[in-house]
Design an enzyme around this catalytic site. Structure first.
Site, PDB file in Angstrom:
ATOM      1  N   HIS A  91      -8.054  37.919  18.525  1.00 49.21           N
ATOM      2  CA  HIS A  91      -6.798  38.074  17.782  1.00 49.21           C
ATOM      3  C   HIS A  91      -7.019  38.372  16.293  1.00 49.21           C
ATOM      4  CE1 HIS A  91      -5.377  36.635  21.535  1.00 49.21           C
ATOM      5  NE2 HIS A  91      -5.358  35.364  21.277  1.00 49.21           N
ATOM      6  N   ASP A 143      -3.927  40.747  26.270  1.00 50.25           N
ATOM      7  CA  ASP A 143      -3.604  39.320  26.171  1.00 50.25           C
ATOM      8  C   ASP A 143      -2.609  38.888  27.250  1.00 50.25           C
ATOM      9  OD1 ASP A 143      -3.863  36.746  25.084  1.00 50.25           O
ATOM     10  OD2 ASP A 143      -2.198  37.021  23.706  1.00 50.25           O
TER      11      ASP A 143
END
Length: 307
Positions: free
Chosen positions: A192, A259
């Site tokens: 991330h 994700d």
């Protein structure tokens, strides 16, 4: 919160349910290159077969391998990396089961118990595991800094297999990041974008340390989860400077991931097709797209080259 009858064969959910991914059938406008890899996705459940850890902080809806493969087909993505989600702790059975069903298509990133044997590590390697994930975000006491001694010891265990260490951590909390990981035994992967919230800005010392590691080819960065670290909804404009910063630092150390199934998203759930198109808008050059989507994952996760 969902519960079940004690006499039922279904598990008891003692942590709050999070919202499910958007189920709309819709493909992206962008066409990903042949051999593209989604480098960050999770398989959750079925809970009746792979029960979640009691100490988890959320309960995901079932997000099975069958559902995920359907998504990959819809998005036009050929291969993927399954990352062990926190709801399973060190019980990697759901992820390993998925790997075993299609070892040429999937690789895995596991979470390890400290007492795991070398034989078990070898078995995981044969199934396609190529990395170990460490969650630093949920460490209760961060006053002592990163548990660097324990991380180095873990790295030395996995080094013979050629694995990497994936860190889920807020880079902004560790301003000496580059010095801390100097001469680390294995490759480092930061999820991330380093999990630094956009409000801290790209000049944050921790994020700058991450960029230093990236420039020196001492780390990889996952271009994932912009909705987790930026305010607002698509197109997550406040994350654009972070995207540009990592591209400038070292595009040959960047990888992308969906994700999916986007667990614990508390804002508007993004559609995966839109996330693919967002990547396409952030990386417009087709050669660079192939580098990030195909070439880099082949190196990091030991996928065979296409063509």
């Amino acid at each position: 919160m969902q519960t079940s009858n004690l006499n039922s064969s279904m598990p008891v959910f003692d942590a709050p349910l999070c919202q499910a991914p958007d189920a709309e059938i819709r493909s992206p406008k962008i066409a990903f290159p042949a051999g593209a890899v989604d480098c960050h996705a999770h398989v959750c459940g079925p809970a009746s077969q792979f029960p979640y850890a009691k100490e988890r902080i959320y309960t995901p809806p079932d997000a099975t391998l069958e559902q995920y493969e359907h998504l990959l087909n819809m998005l036009g993505i050929d291969r993927a990396v399954l990352v062990q989600p926190s709801v399973y702790g060190t019980d990697n059975r759901a992820m390993l089961s998925a790997l075993s069903l299609n070892p040429s298509k999937f690789r895995g990133v596991a979470v390890l118990d400290q007492n795991i044997s070398d034989t078990e590590l070898e078995q995981m390697h044969q199934l396609g595991v190529r990395g170990v994930r460490c969650n630093i975000v949920d460490v209760a006491d961060k006053s002592a800094g990163l548990p660097i001694k324990a991380l180095r010891e873990l790295a030395q265990r996995i080094q013979p297999f050629g694995w990497h260490l994936e860190l889920l951590m807020h880079a902004n909390e560790f301003p000496d990041l580059e010095k801390t990981f100097e001469n680390f035994p294995v490759d480092l992967v930061f999820g991330h974008f380093g999990y630094t919230h956009a409000k801290h800005g790209v000049q944050d010392k921790g994020f700058q340390g991450l960029l230093g590691l990236l420039r020196n080819a001492a780390a990889w960065v996952k271009m994932t989860g912009p909705y987790r670290i930026g305010d607002g909804d698509l197109p997550y404009a406040d994350m654009r400077p972070f995207n540009e910063a990592v591209l400038l630092a070292n595009p040959r150390r960047l990888i992308w991931g969906s994700d999916w199934p986007h667990v614990m998203v508390k804002k508007k759930m993004p559609h995966d097709a839109d996330l693919c198109d967002l990547f396409g808008s952030w990386v417009s050059d087709p050669v660079l797209r192939k580098t990030i989507l195909v070439d880099n994952p082949c190196i990091l996760y030991d996928f065979p080259a296409i063509g």
